[in-house]
Design a protein around this motif. Structure first.
Motif, PDB file in Angstrom:
ATOM      1  N   UNK A   1     -61.594   7.350  18.189  1.00  0.00           N
ATOM      2  CA  UNK A   1     -61.479   6.031  17.586  1.00  0.00           C
ATOM      3  C   UNK A   1     -62.337   5.027  18.357  1.00  0.00           C
ATOM      4  N   UNK A   2     -63.604   5.034  18.079  1.00  0.00           N
ATOM      5  CA  UNK A   2     -64.535   4.093  18.678  1.00  0.00           C
ATOM      6  C   UNK A   2     -64.698   2.905  17.727  1.00  0.00           C
ATOM      7  N   UNK A   3     -65.255   1.792  18.193  1.00  0.00           N
ATOM      8  CA  UNK A   3     -65.361   0.603  17.329  1.00  0.00           C
ATOM      9  C   UNK A   3     -66.102   0.850  16.022  1.00  0.00           C
ATOM     10  N   UNK A   4     -67.163   1.681  16.049  1.00  0.00           N
ATOM     11  CA  UNK A   4     -67.881   1.898  14.789  1.00  0.00           C
ATOM     12  C   UNK A   4     -67.040   2.686  13.794  1.00  0.00           C
ATOM     13  N   UNK A   5     -66.147   3.533  14.286  1.00  0.00           N
ATOM     14  CA  UNK A   5     -65.241   4.223  13.367  1.00  0.00           C
ATOM     15  C   UNK A   5     -64.287   3.230  12.707  1.00  0.00           C
ATOM     16  N   UNK A   6     -63.834   2.242  13.489  1.00  0.00           N
ATOM     17  CA  UNK A   6     -62.942   1.228  12.918  1.00  0.00           C
ATOM     18  C   UNK A   6     -63.671   0.429  11.840  1.00  0.00           C
ATOM     19  N   UNK A   7     -64.941   0.097  12.088  1.00  0.00           N
ATOM     20  CA  UNK A   7     -65.716  -0.622  11.068  1.00  0.00           C
ATOM     21  C   UNK A   7     -65.854   0.221   9.807  1.00  0.00           C
TER      22      UNK A   7
END
Length: 54
Positions: free
Chosen positions: A26-32
């Motif tokens: 769960x990295x920030x780009x996955x959240x985006x």
């Protein structure tokens, strides 16, 4: 206080301030990406509901 207890207190303070660890997937780009997918899915649902009403 001796050095051992001071180090223990410092370690506890650092652990407390770090907060919960986020999973590696769960990295920030996955959240985006998930946010965009949710928006597109909701948009599709709304479009289908509008088509069904007519």
């Amino acid at each position: 206080m001796d050095l051992k207890t001071l180090n223990r207190i410092d370690k506890l303070r650092r652990l407390k301030s770090k907060g919960p660890a986020t999973p590696k997937w769960m990295k920030p780009y996955h959240l985006l990406l998930m946010a965009f997918l949710v928006v597109f899915i909701f948009g599709g649902i709304i479009k289908v509901l509008e088509l069904n009403q007519n």
